[in-house]
Scaffold this motif. Structure first.
Motif, mmCIF file in Angstrom:
data_model
loop_
_atom_site.group_PDB
_atom_site.id
_atom_site.type_symbol
_atom_site.label_atom_id
_atom_site.label_comp_id
_atom_site.label_asym_id
_atom_site.label_seq_id
_atom_site.Cartn_x
_atom_site.Cartn_y
_atom_site.Cartn_z
ATOM 1 N N ASP A 104 1.173 -1.287 0.207
ATOM 2 C CA ASP A 104 0.678 0.218 -0.692
ATOM 3 C C ASP A 104 0.935 1.553 0.403
ATOM 4 O O ASP A 104 0.840 1.963 1.370
ATOM 5 C CB ASP A 104 -0.829 -0.115 1.446
ATOM 6 C CG ASP A 104 -2.251 -0.863 1.192
ATOM 7 O OD1 ASP A 104 -2.346 -0.928 0.553
ATOM 8 O OD2 ASP A 104 -2.883 -1.014 2.235
ATOM 9 N N GLN A 106 0.637 4.412 -0.215
ATOM 10 C CA GLN A 106 -0.265 5.141 -0.467
ATOM 11 C C GLN A 106 0.061 5.648 0.984
ATOM 12 O O GLN A 106 -0.177 6.775 2.175
ATOM 13 C CB GLN A 106 -1.215 5.658 -0.604
ATOM 14 C CG GLN A 106 -1.771 6.176 -2.423
ATOM 15 C CD GLN A 106 -3.386 5.756 -3.331
ATOM 16 O OE1 GLN A 106 -3.140 4.250 -3.002
ATOM 17 N NE2 GLN A 106 -3.736 6.432 -2.879
ATOM 18 N N THR A 109 3.170 7.214 1.398
ATOM 19 C CA THR A 109 3.971 8.439 1.210
ATOM 20 C C THR A 109 3.221 9.417 1.544
ATOM 21 O O THR A 109 3.702 10.624 1.714
ATOM 22 C CB THR A 109 3.455 7.923 -0.627
ATOM 23 O OG1 THR A 109 2.588 7.952 -0.763
ATOM 24 C CG2 THR A 109 4.770 7.040 -1.223
ATOM 25 N N GLY A 110 2.091 9.317 2.402
ATOM 26 C CA GLY A 110 1.314 9.459 2.471
ATOM 27 C C GLY A 110 2.175 10.756 4.384
ATOM 28 O O GLY A 110 1.541 11.287 4.676
ATOM 29 N N PHE A 143 -4.331 0.382 -4.559
ATOM 30 C CA PHE A 143 -4.696 1.943 -4.074
ATOM 31 C C PHE A 143 -5.511 2.079 -2.841
ATOM 32 O O PHE A 143 -6.400 1.074 -2.802
ATOM 33 C CB PHE A 143 -5.840 2.135 -4.853
ATOM 34 C CG PHE A 143 -5.022 2.480 -6.689
ATOM 35 C CD1 PHE A 143 -3.733 3.434 -6.511
ATOM 36 C CD2 PHE A 143 -5.669 1.878 -7.681
ATOM 37 C CE1 PHE A 143 -2.939 3.321 -8.168
ATOM 38 C CE2 PHE A 143 -5.214 2.906 -9.278
ATOM 39 C CZ PHE A 143 -3.784 2.929 -8.860
ATOM 40 N N LEU A 147 -9.073 6.933 -0.701
ATOM 41 C CA LEU A 147 -8.685 8.191 -1.061
ATOM 42 C C LEU A 147 -9.419 8.597 -2.236
ATOM 43 O O LEU A 147 -9.896 7.631 -2.441
ATOM 44 C CB LEU A 147 -7.172 7.850 -1.365
ATOM 45 C CG LEU A 147 -6.512 7.794 0.108
ATOM 46 C CD1 LEU A 147 -4.609 8.113 0.184
ATOM 47 C CD2 LEU A 147 -6.864 8.466 1.329
ATOM 48 N N SER A 151 -5.388 10.793 -5.854
ATOM 49 C CA SER A 151 -3.970 10.332 -5.692
ATOM 50 C C SER A 151 -3.343 8.628 -5.526
ATOM 51 O O SER A 151 -2.489 8.644 -6.458
ATOM 52 C CB SER A 151 -4.250 9.866 -3.827
ATOM 53 O OG SER A 151 -3.495 9.219 -3.327
ATOM 54 N N THR A 155 0.537 7.798 -7.851
ATOM 55 C CA THR A 155 0.287 6.288 -7.194
ATOM 56 C C THR A 155 0.600 6.253 -8.403
ATOM 57 O O THR A 155 2.105 5.318 -8.367
ATOM 58 C CB THR A 155 -0.871 6.234 -6.433
ATOM 59 O OG1 THR A 155 -1.045 6.769 -4.810
ATOM 60 C CG2 THR A 155 0.590 5.316 -5.240
#
Ligand code: ADE
Ligand code: ZN
Length: 347
Positions: A104, A106, A109-110, A143, A147, A151, A155
């Motif tokens: 995952d 995100q 990276t979040g 994904f 979100l 986003s 990605t």
């Protein structure tokens, strides 16, 4: 002789693939503490026991809150490497010869971690897993469906740098309220770029989400798919086209998708001719890796040696291995069964 023990050994040693494992969901509390310490991160729980006491989930979102907060300790490539290698070693000990792993990006990276940090750490472990442990693997990028599309697009762009290493795009996180159609365009772009696609659907969400995943996202595999059983036409389509469903018994129990494994739909699915396999989903959180999932569901539903054999073969058949590799692995399952089945007396 103790039949349970014999079946236990039969399950343990049969060659099998795992196709539904979130690598972040294999983060054991012991490793969480170890990595937190070396990254100078304070964990709000005092002990491993304290953390495990929070693993009492009411639903998917309740679990996801704890799962994402566990990820906060993962900072550098070495963390992702250690996490992945630990899973591969466990897989090796359970005679998993091939695995297809979700990650995952995100989630990381979040928090300001680079896509490349996460991906490089995982990929290095997968390469070593093949070289040193003899486990073949594929990587699937998911994904987070809670979100937005933007986003996900961003990605996907990062994933293009790893087109050779990432075989497929998936969809996970909170299902209800985030239908597959929300990601129609980004999955279209992913397919244009040459990625295969899969999606979690019909876990908490309705059968219609499974249909959308098939019709709009053109997935080659459905993750979970339990609620497909509410739609007879859908079931017929899944059976006819032999679309694989990756089933996760202990996850379903711990997330209250079923309240008792005795009521799990796996046996019905098998009777209806669906291509189902057994998987662990998030083993560090749900009380068991692949063999524990096999054992729990086999005991609850009184499944036979032939059922176990079929599930092991299905795992290879449902995988992204090429046809030759699939046939080779299915032949290995047959060889194994020929050798060991006669020793199981009470079946
Ligand atoms: N992410 C990790 N485990 C998941 C699950 N069981 N369903 C949806 N998203 C997830
Ligand atoms: Zn999952």
């Amino acid at each position: 002789m103790n039949t349970t023990l014999q079946i236990n050994d039969f399950i343990k040693n049969i060659p099998k693939a795992e196709l539904h494992i979130h690598i972040e969901g294999s983060l054991e509390p012991e490793m969480m503490f170890g990595i937190a310490k070396r990254n100078n991160i304070k964990i709000k729980h005092k002990s491993i026991e304290d953390i495990k006491n929070t693993y009492n989930f009411t639903c998917l979102q309740d679990f996801l809150n704890i799962y994402y907060s566990g990820c906060d300790v993962l900072m550098v490539a070495q963390d992702f490497y250690d996490l992945t290698l630990a899973y591969l070693k466990k897989a090796r000990s359970q005679n998993i010869t091939h695995c297809e792993i979700f990650f995952d990006p995100q989630t990381h990276t979040g928090r300001g971690i680079k896509f490349s940090t996460v991906t490089e750490g995982i990929l290095k472990a997968l390469r070593n897993g093949q070289k040193k442990l003899g486990i073949s693997s594929r990587l699937i990028m998911c994904f987070l469906r809670n979100l937005d599309e933007e986003s996900a697009m961003k990605t996907l762009k990062s994933a293009l740098n790893y087109k050779k290493e990432i075989i497929a795009i998936g969809l996970d996180s909170l299902e209800i309220g985030n239908p597959p159609r929300k990601f129609k365009r980004v999955f279209e772009k992913a397919r244009e770029a040459g990625f295969l696609t899969v999606a979690h659907a019909g876990e908490e969400g309705p059968a219609d989400y499974v249909k959308e995943a098939l019709d709009l996202l053109k997935v080659s595999r459905i993750d979970h798919g339990n609620n497909s059983l509410d739609d007879e036409r859908l079931i017929n389509e899944l059976a006819k086209k032999q679309i694989p469903l990756t089933i996760c018994p202990l996850s379903n129990l711990r997330l209250k998708i079923v309240y008792d494994l005795k009521n799990h739909p796996l046996k019905i699915m098998m009777k209806k001719g669906l291509l189902v396999s057994i998987n662990s989903d998030d083993p560090a959180y749900f009380g068991g890796y692949l063999n524990e999932n096999f054992l729990a569901i086999i005991q609850a539903l009184n499944l036979t040696i032939d059922d176990i054999t079929r599930l092991a073969k299905n795992s290879f058949q449902s995988s992204f291995l090429d046809a030759d590799e699939k046939n080779k692995m299915i032949a290995k399952v047959n060889e194994y069964v020929k050798k060991f089945k006669p020793k199981i007396s009470n079946q």
